[in-house]
Write a protein that holds these residues in place. Structure first.
Motif, PDB file in Angstrom:
ATOM      1  N   VAL A 267     -27.837  -1.496  -4.153  1.00 26.49           N
ATOM      2  CA  VAL A 267     -29.172  -0.939  -3.910  1.00 26.49           C
ATOM      3  C   VAL A 267     -29.440   0.270  -4.794  1.00 26.49           C
ATOM      4  N   HIS A 268     -28.388   0.884  -5.288  1.00 22.62           N
ATOM      5  CA  HIS A 268     -28.553   2.053  -6.151  1.00 22.62           C
ATOM      6  C   HIS A 268     -28.668   1.672  -7.618  1.00 22.62           C
ATOM      7  N   GLY A 269     -28.576   0.382  -7.922  1.00 14.94           N
ATOM      8  CA  GLY A 269     -28.626  -0.076  -9.311  1.00 14.94           C
ATOM      9  C   GLY A 269     -29.987  -0.601  -9.688  1.00 14.94           C
ATOM     10  N   ASN A 270     -30.042  -1.878 -10.065  1.00 15.14           N
ATOM     11  CA  ASN A 270     -31.283  -2.471 -10.564  1.00 15.14           C
ATOM     12  C   ASN A 270     -32.399  -2.454  -9.529  1.00 15.14           C
ATOM     13  N   ARG A 271     -32.047  -2.626  -8.262  1.00 16.46           N
ATOM     14  CA  ARG A 271     -33.077  -2.631  -7.208  1.00 16.46           C
ATOM     15  C   ARG A 271     -33.812  -1.291  -7.169  1.00 16.46           C
ATOM     16  N   LEU A 272     -33.055  -0.197  -7.286  1.00 16.28           N
ATOM     17  CA  LEU A 272     -33.669   1.128  -7.271  1.00 16.28           C
ATOM     18  C   LEU A 272     -34.463   1.370  -8.548  1.00 16.28           C
ATOM     19  N   ALA A 273     -33.968   0.847  -9.661  1.00 13.60           N
ATOM     20  CA  ALA A 273     -34.645   1.038 -10.945  1.00 13.60           C
ATOM     21  C   ALA A 273     -35.987   0.323 -10.973  1.00 13.60           C
ATOM     22  N   GLN A 274     -36.131  -0.757 -10.201  1.00 13.12           N
ATOM     23  CA  GLN A 274     -37.375  -1.530 -10.190  1.00 13.12           C
ATOM     24  C   GLN A 274     -38.444  -0.902  -9.317  1.00 13.12           C
ATOM     25  N   MET A 275     -38.065   0.084  -8.500  1.00 14.07           N
ATOM     26  CA  MET A 275     -39.044   0.761  -7.659  1.00 14.07           C
ATOM     27  C   MET A 275     -39.894   1.689  -8.514  1.00 14.07           C
ATOM     28  N   GLU A 276     -41.118   1.917  -8.077  1.00 19.50           N
ATOM     29  CA  GLU A 276     -42.019   2.777  -8.822  1.00 19.50           C
ATOM     30  C   GLU A 276     -41.449   4.190  -8.894  1.00 19.50           C
ATOM     31  N   GLY A 277     -41.306   4.678 -10.104  1.00 18.94           N
ATOM     32  CA  GLY A 277     -40.770   6.022 -10.288  1.00 18.94           C
ATOM     33  C   GLY A 277     -39.285   6.129 -10.060  1.00 18.94           C
ATOM     34  N   GLY A 278     -38.608   5.006  -9.859  1.00 21.24           N
ATOM     35  CA  GLY A 278     -37.180   5.048  -9.573  1.00 21.24           C
ATOM     36  C   GLY A 278     -36.340   4.821 -10.813  1.00 21.24           C
ATOM     37  N   ARG A 279     -35.070   5.100 -10.694  1.00 24.67           N
ATOM     38  CA  ARG A 279     -34.105   4.826 -11.750  1.00 24.67           C
ATOM     39  C   ARG A 279     -32.762   4.567 -11.087  1.00 24.67           C
ATOM     40  N   ALA A 280     -31.956   3.821 -11.763  1.00 24.17           N
ATOM     41  CA  ALA A 280     -30.625   3.545 -11.231  1.00 24.17           C
ATOM     42  C   ALA A 280     -29.828   4.842 -11.173  1.00 24.17           C
ATOM     43  N   LEU A 281     -29.057   4.977 -10.115  1.00 24.78           N
ATOM     44  CA  LEU A 281     -28.227   6.174  -9.995  1.00 24.78           C
ATOM     45  C   LEU A 281     -27.120   6.152 -11.039  1.00 24.78           C
ATOM     46  N   LEU A 282     -26.755   7.312 -11.498  1.00 23.05           N
ATOM     47  CA  LEU A 282     -25.648   7.461 -12.431  1.00 23.05           C
ATOM     48  C   LEU A 282     -24.396   7.849 -11.662  1.00 23.05           C
ATOM     49  N   CYS A 283     -23.269   7.617 -12.273  1.00 26.47           N
ATOM     50  CA  CYS A 283     -22.012   8.002 -11.622  1.00 26.47           C
ATOM     51  C   CYS A 283     -22.017   9.484 -11.261  1.00 26.47           C
ATOM     52  N   VAL A 284     -22.526  10.307 -12.187  1.00 29.48           N
ATOM     53  CA  VAL A 284     -22.490  11.748 -11.964  1.00 29.48           C
ATOM     54  C   VAL A 284     -23.523  12.212 -10.944  1.00 29.48           C
ATOM     55  N   ASP A 285     -24.426  11.331 -10.508  1.00 30.86           N
ATOM     56  CA  ASP A 285     -25.336  11.706  -9.434  1.00 30.86           C
ATOM     57  C   ASP A 285     -24.568  11.909  -8.133  1.00 30.86           C
ATOM     58  N   CYS A 286     -23.563  11.089  -7.938  1.00 30.88           N
ATOM     59  CA  CYS A 286     -22.737  11.210  -6.732  1.00 30.88           C
ATOM     60  C   CYS A 286     -21.465  12.014  -7.014  1.00 30.88           C
ATOM     61  N   HIS A 287     -20.821  11.686  -8.121  1.00 32.40           N
ATOM     62  CA  HIS A 287     -19.613  12.423  -8.509  1.00 32.40           C
ATOM     63  C   HIS A 287     -20.047  13.592  -9.387  1.00 32.40           C
ATOM     64  N   ASP A 288     -20.664  14.591  -8.761  1.00 36.14           N
ATOM     65  CA  ASP A 288     -21.301  15.659  -9.521  1.00 36.14           C
ATOM     66  C   ASP A 288     -20.429  16.876  -9.721  1.00 36.14           C
ATOM     67  N   GLN A 289     -19.204  16.840  -9.226  1.00 38.97           N
ATOM     68  CA  GLN A 289     -18.310  17.953  -9.476  1.00 38.97           C
ATOM     69  C   GLN A 289     -17.988  18.004 -10.968  1.00 38.97           C
ATOM     70  N   GLY A 290     -17.978  19.210 -11.534  1.00 35.12           N
ATOM     71  CA  GLY A 290     -17.769  19.350 -12.963  1.00 35.12           C
ATOM     72  C   GLY A 290     -16.511  18.680 -13.452  1.00 35.12           C
ATOM     73  N   GLY A 291     -15.486  18.656 -12.618  1.00 35.02           N
ATOM     74  CA  GLY A 291     -14.217  18.066 -13.027  1.00 35.02           C
ATOM     75  C   GLY A 291     -14.290  16.585 -13.289  1.00 35.02           C
ATOM     76  N   PHE A 292     -15.302  15.909 -12.717  1.00 35.31           N
ATOM     77  CA  PHE A 292     -15.455  14.469 -12.947  1.00 35.31           C
ATOM     78  C   PHE A 292     -16.048  14.191 -14.323  1.00 35.31           C
ATOM     79  N   GLN A 293     -16.616  15.217 -14.957  1.00 36.50           N
ATOM     80  CA  GLN A 293     -17.353  15.003 -16.193  1.00 36.50           C
ATOM     81  C   GLN A 293     -16.513  15.287 -17.431  1.00 36.50           C
ATOM     82  N   MET A 294     -15.230  15.406 -17.260  1.00 33.90           N
ATOM     83  CA  MET A 294     -14.331  15.523 -18.395  1.00 33.90           C
ATOM     84  C   MET A 294     -13.070  14.734 -18.074  1.00 33.90           C
ATOM     85  N   PHE A 295     -12.334  14.419 -19.104  1.00 39.68           N
ATOM     86  CA  PHE A 295     -11.106  13.664 -18.870  1.00 39.68           C
ATOM     87  C   PHE A 295      -9.936  14.402 -19.483  1.00 39.68           C
ATOM     88  N   PRO A 296      -8.806  14.509 -18.753  1.00 37.63           N
ATOM     89  CA  PRO A 296      -8.602  13.947 -17.410  1.00 37.63           C
ATOM     90  C   PRO A 296      -9.420  14.705 -16.370  1.00 37.63           C
TER      91      PRO A 296
END
Length: 582
Positions: A267-296
Motif C-alpha cells: 500500500v505504500h508503493g504503487n498504490r500510494l503513488a497513484q493517489m492524487e498528490g501521493g508518492r511511493a514511500l522511500l526507505c528513508v521515510d521510515c528508516h529516517d535515523q541518520g545511521g541508516f543513510q550511510m554504510f555500514p
C-alpha cells in the motif's frame, strides 16, 4: 694584336666563369628557398612538447620526494601512443594531446619547480586534478567514492589516476569489461568484518547484469537528497541480494532480505503513488535515523526481535498519528504500556515492507487476528459466521473487527461494560431488517430478547450502571461467543436437546420442563405457539376493555358528580333569591 688576343682571351674566360657560376648561383638560391620552406614546415609539425621528450625519453632519472619515494622521469612513447589519448597520432588534429595539455605551465617551464607534494599519493592526486580541464569534475563524475567525505571520512579516496592510470590511460570500455575485477583491484580487504561478510554474500548472490555499481551508484545519499527515489533503489538493490540475518544481542536473527517488488506491491508503493498528490514511500521515510543513510549502517538495533518490531511500529505514528494514538488507548496499547511485550503492534497486524489492504480479501481480517488468537480463530472458522465467510465469502457476516472494533475501539472483552453492551453489537446485524431479510431471519430475535426479563434487566444496567456486574444472560451466554452455530445444528447450544444444559449454566436447578417455557425468540402467532397467541389476544382485548370500562365508569361518575354539584349550587342560589324577595 697582343692586347686584342689578351682581351679576347679574357672574354672567353669570363664567359666560362659565367657559365660555371650560373648553376652554382641557382643551386644556392634554390637551397635557400628550400631551407626557408623547410624551416616553416618544421615549425608547423614539430609538437610543442618536443623539448619535454628530449629530456624525458630513454632516461633513468628520478625525482626523490620528501617521503623518500622515487618517481621515474622516464616516459615510454609507445605506452603514450597506445593510450586512449592516442599521443601525437595526428599532430595537426585539434584533439591531439601533448604533454603541455595535462601538465600546467608551472610544471613544464624549465627549470621545473620543485614538486609541491610530500608523498607519491599526493603526487597522483595533484596530477589527477589536471584531468578536470577536459573531463567532468571529479565530484560530479563519481560521487559514490566521495560519499564518505560527507561524514568526515576522507582517507584513501581514489583519484582519476588511481582508476584510469597515468600515461597508460585505457578506454573506459575496457575498464568495465570485468567491472567487478576492476573494483576489486583496490577493494580486496575490509577492516570491518561485518562489511567483509556482507560483500562476500552479495557477491555470491549477484545476478546477471549486476556489478559493484548496482549498489554503489553515482547518487549521493544524504538526508537532503534522500527524497530522490534513487536512494531507495540503492537500499532495495543491496537488500534484495542479502539472504542472511542480522544477529541481535539476544542471539535472535532478523532477515535482511527485502525486494523492490514487495514494496512496490504494498500500500505504500504503487498504490500510494497513484493517489492524487501521493508518492511511493522511500526507505528513508521510515528508516529516517541518520545511521541508516550511510554504510555500514551506524544504528544500534534493539536487543531482541520483539523489541525491533515494537520500535518499528512506533515509526507508523509519523503518518498515522490519530490511529496510533487511538491504538495506544486500546487493550493492546494498555497491555504494551503495562509491560506485556506480546501485545499486538502495527507491524504485527499490518506487516512491514509488504503491507496490503487489511480487508482484501475479507477473510484476511480474521486470519490476521488469528496470528495471536489462534484458538479463537479456529473456533470462529467453524462457527456459522466463519463458515459463511470462508466458504461462501459472505460480505454480511461479522468478522473480528465488526464486534471488537479496530485500533482505539478495541476494549477488554471481559469487562462488565463490554458484556452489557454486547447485545447492541449483535443488534448491528440482527436488528437490521434489510440485512436479515436476505437470509429469512426475523429481527424479532433482538426485539424479543430486549422485551424479556433478561434483556430488560441488561438494558437497565447498561443505561444506569454500565460498569456494574450482572448475572443476567446476554446473547453469547446462550449462543456462544466465537463458536456460534446455526440454531438447527446438532451441536448448537440452543437446539432443543442441548437447551437444558445451556439454561443450567445460570439455573443449575432447572429441570427438563424449564426450557419449554422459552418461546425461542418467536413472537406468539397462529404458526408459533397459537395457545399463547390467543391468550395474549384475549388479554390484549380484555385488559383494554376492562381498563377502558373502568375509565368510562370513573369518567361518567366524575361527570355526574360535577353535574350534581352544579345543580345543587343552582338550587341554593334560587332559594336565596326567594328569601330576599320575601
Amino acid at each position: 694584336m697582343d692586347q686584342r688576343r689578351c682581351a679576347l682571351s679574357m672574354m672567353k674566360e669570363y664567359v666560362w666563369i659565367r657559365v660555371l657560376l650560373r648553376p652554382l648561383v641557382f643551386c644556392v638560391l634554390f637551397s635557400a628557398a628550400v631551407g626557408l620552406f623547410s624551416i616553416d614546415t618544421y615549425a608547423q609539425v614539430v609538437p610543442p612538447d618536443a623539448p619535454c621528450l628530449g629530456c624525458h625519453v630513454n632516461t633513468e632519472g628520478v625525482v626523490v620526494l620528501p617521503s623518500g619515494e622515487e618517481i621515474s622521469i622516464n616516459v615510454d612513447l609507445e605506452v603514450l601512443a597506445n593510450s586512449v589519448h592516442n599521443f601525437h597520432e595526428d599532430v595537426d588534429s585539434a584533439t591531439a594531446i601533448f604533454c603541455t595539455d595535462c601538465h600546467s605551465p608551472a610544471d613544464y617551464i624549465y627549470p621545473h619547480r620543485p614538486l609541491p607534494v610530500d608523498t607519491f599519493d599526493d603526487f597522483v592526486a595533484l596530477t589527477s586534478e589536471n584531468c578536470q580541464r577536459c573531463h567532468t569534475n571529479l565530484g560530479a563524475h563519481n560521487p559514490g567514492h566521495l560519499v564518505p567525505s560527507l561524514y568526515g571520512l576522507n582517507d584513501n579516496l581514489p583519484t582519476c589516476a588511481d582508476c584510469h592510470g597515468g600515461h597508460d590511460v585505457a578506454p573506459a570500455e575496457l575498464l568495465v569489461d570485468d567491472p567487478i575485477a576492476f573494483c576489486e583491484s583496490c577493494h580486496q580487504n575490509y577492516e570491518d568484518p561485518a562489511i567483509a561478510a556482507l560483500h562476500e554474500q552479495v557477491m555470491a548472490d549477484i545476478g546477471v547484469g549486476q556489478d559493484c555499481q548496482t549498489c554503489h551508484t553515482d547518487d549521493i545519499v544524504t538526508s537532503v537528497s534522500a527524497q530522490n527515489f534513487s536512494s531507495s533503489e540503492q537500499c532495495v538493490t543491496c537488500h534484495s541480494l542479502l539472504t542472511s540475518e542480522a544477529t541481535l544481542a539476544s542471539g535472535e536473527g532478523i532477515s535482511l532480505h527485502v525486494t523492490g517488488q514487495q514494496i512496490a506491491d504494498s500500500v505504500h508503493g504503487n498504490r500510494l503513488a497513484q493517489m492524487e498528490g501521493g508518492r511511493a514511500l522511500l526507505c528513508v521515510d521510515c528508516h529516517d535515523q541518520g545511521g541508516f543513510q550511510m554504510f555500514p549502517h551506524d544504528v544500534e538495533l534493539p536487543s531482541t526481535e520483539r523489541l525491533v518490531t515494537i520500535e518499528m511500529s512506533n515509526v507508523c505514528q509519523k503518518c498515522h498519528e490519530d490511529i496510533y494514538a487511538g491504538n495506544m488507548d486500546s487493550i493492546h496499547g494498555a497491555e504494551l504500556a503495562a509491560g506485556n511485550l506480546d501485545a499486538a503492534t502495527c507491524v504485527d497486524c499490518h506487516g512491514a515492507h509488504d503491507i496490503q489492504p487489511p480487508d482484501e480479501p475479507r477473510q484476511k481480517i480474521s486470519q490476521t487476528c488469528g496470528e495471536c488468537h489462534s484458538a479463537i480463530e479456529a473456533q470462529y472458522v467453524e462457527s456459522v459466521h466463519g463458515a459463511a465467510l470462508f466458504e461462501d465469502s459472505n460480505p454480511d457476516v461479522p468478522t473480528c473487527v465488526d464486534c471488537h472494533g479496530v485500533h482505539g475501539e478495541i476494549e477488554d472483552p471481559i469487562t462488565a461494560s463490554f458484556r452489557l453492551r454486547s447485545p447492541q453489537i449483535c443488534a448491528e446485524c440482527h436488528a437490521n431488517d434489510e440485512m436479515m431479510a436476505k437470509y429469512d431471519i426475523s429481527t424479532d430475535v433482538f426485539d424479543t430478547y430486549v422485551a424479556d426479563f433478561h434483556g430488560t434487566t441488561v438494558t437497565i444496567f447498561e443505561q444506569t450502571a454500565s460498569g456494574q456486574e450482572t448475572n443476567k444472560a446476554v446473547c453469547y451466554d446462550c449462543h456462544g461467543v466465537h463458536d456460534i452455530l446455526a440454531v438447527n445444528d446438532e451441536n448448537s447450544m440452543v437446539i432443543k436437546q442441548n437447551l437444558l444444559v445451556t439454561c443450567q449454566q445460570c439455573h443449575p436447578s432447572a429441570t427438563a420442563n424449564f426450557p419449554d417455557t422459552w418461546l425461542s425468540h418467536f413472537q406468539p402467532s397462529l404458526e408459533h405457539y397459537p395457545l399463547i397467541y390467543f391468550v395474549d389476544l384475549f388479554y390484549a382485548i380484555l385488559i383494554p376493555a376492562v381498563v377502558g370500562g373502568f375509565g368510562v365508569f370513573v369518567a361518567s361518575d366524575v361527570y355526574r358528580r360535577f353535574l350534581n354539584r352544579r345543580r345543587d349550587e343552582h338550587d341554593e342560589d334560587e332559594d336565596e333569591e326567594k328569601e330576599e324577595d320575601q
